[in-house]
Design an enzyme around this catalytic site. Structure first.
Site, PDB file in Angstrom:
ATOM      1  CD  GLU A 132      -2.607   2.437  -3.279  1.00 10.57           C
ATOM      2  OE1 GLU A 132      -3.605   3.220  -3.638  1.00 10.57           O
ATOM      3  OE2 GLU A 132      -1.865   2.526  -2.288  1.00 10.57           O
ATOM      4  CG  ASP A 159      -1.925   1.105   1.267  1.00 10.51           C
ATOM      5  OD1 ASP A 159      -2.592   1.475   0.535  1.00 10.51           O
ATOM      6  OD2 ASP A 159      -1.836   1.993   2.222  1.00 10.51           O
TER       7      ASP A 159
END
Length: 636
Positions: free
Chosen positions: A369, A316
């Site tokens: 990401e 993330d």
């Protein structure tokens, strides 16, 4: 009074050397609470890193939370590790560390390496085990074939607490085991190849969706025990479904029981807020330049791959790690040693993380990401890249959604939005994401991003999905998108499964199921997903009609597919398209089929004619359905 903690250690001198140098990647075997046996006695060995503490005690139910009775010993080697064994206690004990700081402040901290934590809002650690009798040997033995980048990747992203709730008690979470009984047959029936769980590590604040982690090594107790989570993963593996976990090495919350100022100093984070505080999430940024912190994080990544048989990690907020000025104004950040804005320590950490993952588990994948144009995110570290297996294609997602939001009458003015991603599609190993981030915070559900009346909204969304599944790259779809969830995602309630009582939503679900089947059965859609050899525009310039056509190609040219999209509600009769090969072109998929809630426009297979068209020597004339797409395959 002498402490009833006995001198005991699991650390060797070599362990300590690795730990100090940031190269110990199995710290979960040493730090934390470990059950031990000595001279016929059972006990628990505790070890915690807190180099600036004056003293540390283990407090818990077993000693009435008395900070004076069970004090740990600090190691002599300067490692900053405190340790010791307490006998006649075992699994299930609830505990914390009381840490006396240099200034005399007394902190009560959860164990950073605890394998289990109390049910929030309680915050203590629990002596636990991750032992499990796994029964997924066949999957683990063969996953290298299923998890390769030239295989189909249709990922179903979900949040465990809001995918489905108890039907009779909608405020009650399903357990990991209960989720397994419902999720596994659903995923298998729908044809997804992978599931991605949003963070399941323990987190104190449920509305954080799991991205504000307090227990990096603890599966959330909201849904049951570690073993129940392992059962869920095992059942997915038995159904040939891979499991990806969201992993958050970018920041952590400032809860008093957590990592923040763990021993009274900025131990895991930076002391200077310009490097150590994240303004968007009001959280704290790991100090990637500190060797022991690198060992903590990389050990955590390997822990989930080792103990939980996880098949991939989606990392993330990578962009927030790479840039020192991320979401900061002038004067709110510190440049690197060369005066630049790149976080060189984070870059080094991410490379080392990927090298450790792939050297230990070559059959898993890591996915970034990363929302900027940082070069080489999914390139090997030996070529100067960050070493990820894949990168989310945020540009494709933004451009495509912006295009589909437009009324079809205006789409000719946004033609370039639709085509632009093909310019850079092969610069990385891209995953095409329609994730949770696109259906929250006022952004609307995917179906309500689409213009037009009800029929047009569903037709538009089917066309979007067909483009996503047939364009280059792997695929990710957030839960609810497969049946046209109408409301924004709400973490506090179940998906609106009752919508399947209505034909448009049932049609959408059937469409995604059969689209997954198409994707998995046609090698042209995945064998060269990251190569320009696998994609070729056939029709890219018809701005006025908003018609697009492209070729997908795998290793065997006889498997070539042609995809045609008509993104206006006007039926295009006798539309001529160039084709790359002579023969009969069979329609093998039609997003406008009646079973999908389409119009059911009659359109038939076509034999090519020797009429040159847009650079091709052969062409066909075909009727294109409104707001729909066709997939054609050469049959002879």
């Amino acid at each position: 009074m002498d402490s009833p903690v006995e001198v005991f250690s699991l650390f060797t001198d070599f362990d300590i050397t690795l730990f100090k140098s940031g190269k110990h990647f199995r710290l979960y075997e040493k730090l934390g609470s470990q059950t031990v046996f000595l001279n016929g006695r059972q006990g628990v060995y505790f070890a915690v890193w807190a180099p600036n503490a004056q003293s540390i005690s283990v407090i818990g139910d077993f000693n009435g939370w008395n900070p004076h009775s069970h004090k740990l010993y600090v190691r002599w080697d300067g490692s900053g590790i405190w340790e010791g064994a307490i006998f006649d206690i075992g699994l299930g004990e609830v505990y914390k560390y009381q840490i006396v700081t240099e200034s005399g402040e007394r902190l009560e901290k959860a164990d950073p390496f605890s394998l289990s934590m109390e049910l929030p809002p309680q915050t203590a650690s629990v002596v636990s085990t991750t032992w499990y009798q796994w029964n997924d040997e066949s999957w683990m033995r063969n996953r290298s074939d299923k998890n390769r980048l030239d295989r189909p990747w249709s990922v179903y992203e979900l949040h465990l607490g809001s995918w489905m709730r108890d039907a009779n008690e909608p405020d009650k979470f399903l357990t990991y085991r209960e989720i397994a009984e419902k999720l596994v047959p659903y995923i298998k029936n729908m044809g997804f190849t992978h599931v991605e769980f949003m963070p399941i590590m323990e987190h104190p604040y449920y509305p954080s969706w799991g991205y504000q982690i307090s227990g990096y090594y603890a599966a959330s107790s909201r849904y049951g025990s570690s073993q129940e989570l392992m059962y869920l993963i095992e059942q997915l593996h038995k159904s040939d479904v891979a499991v990806i976990l969201d992993w958050v090495p970018s920041h952590f919350p400032g809860d008093a029981h957590g990592l923040y100022r763990f021993d009274g100093t900025a131990l895991y984070e930076h002391e200077d807020y310009r490097k150590g505080f994240h303004p968007d999430w009001k959280s704290y940024i790991f100090n990637y330049g500190r060797n022991e912190v690198r060992s903590f994080l990389i050990s955590n990544a390997l822990f989930w791959l080792d103990r939980y048989h996880i098949d991939g990690l989606r990392v993330d907020a990578v962009a927030s790690m790479l840039y020192l000025d991320y979401s900061r104004d002038e004067g709110e950040w510190l440049p690197n040693e060369f005066g630049g804005r790149e976080n060189l320590e984070a870059v080094s950490f991410l490379k080392e993380f990927n090298e450790a993952v792939y050297s230990n588990y070559p059959d898993v994948q890591t996915i970034a990401e990363e929302s900027t144009s940082w070069p080489g995110v999914s390139q090997p570290t030996y070529n100067g890249g960050l070493g990820f297996g894949m990168k989310w294609m945020m540009g494709w997602m933004h451009d495509t959604l912006n295009y589909f939001k437009e009324d079809p009458i205006n789409r000719k003015y946004y033609h370039g939005n639709f085509t632009f991603s093909s310019v850079y599609a092969f610069s990385e190993h891209f995953m095409l994401p329609l994730s949770h981030d696109e259906v929250v915070h006022g952004k609307q559900s995917l179906i309500y991003k689409m213009p037009g009346d009800e029929w047009q909204k569903f037709a538009n969304l089917r066309a979007l999905y067909l483009f996503m599944y047939t364009f280059s790259g792997t695929k990710l779809l957030f839960m609810g998108g497969e049946f046209g969830q109408t409301s924004e995602w709400n973490v506090n309630q179940s998906l609106d499964w009752h919508l399947l009582n209505f034909a448009p939503h049932r049609g959408m679900q059937t469409f995604i199921k059969e689209l997954n089947q198409l994707y998995r059965s046609e090698p042209a859609l995945y064998e060269k997903a990251f190569s320009h050899e696998g994609f070729h525009w056939i029709e890219v310039g018809d701005v006025e009609n908003s018609v697009f056509a492209f070729l997908r190609r795998g290793h065997d040219l006889s498997n070539d597919l042609m995809v045609v999209l008509n993104l206006t509600p006007i039926v295009r009769e006798n539309y001529r398209l160039g084709v790359p090969q002579k023969g009969n072109w069979e329609i093998i998929f039609n997003s406008d089929d009646l079973s999908y809630f389409g119009s059911g426009l009659e359109t038939s297979n076509k034999k090519s004619e020797p009429i040159p068209w847009v650079g091709q020597q052969e062409s066909i004339s075909i009727s294109l359905p409104p707001l729909g797409g066709l997939v054609l395959k050469l049959t002879s």
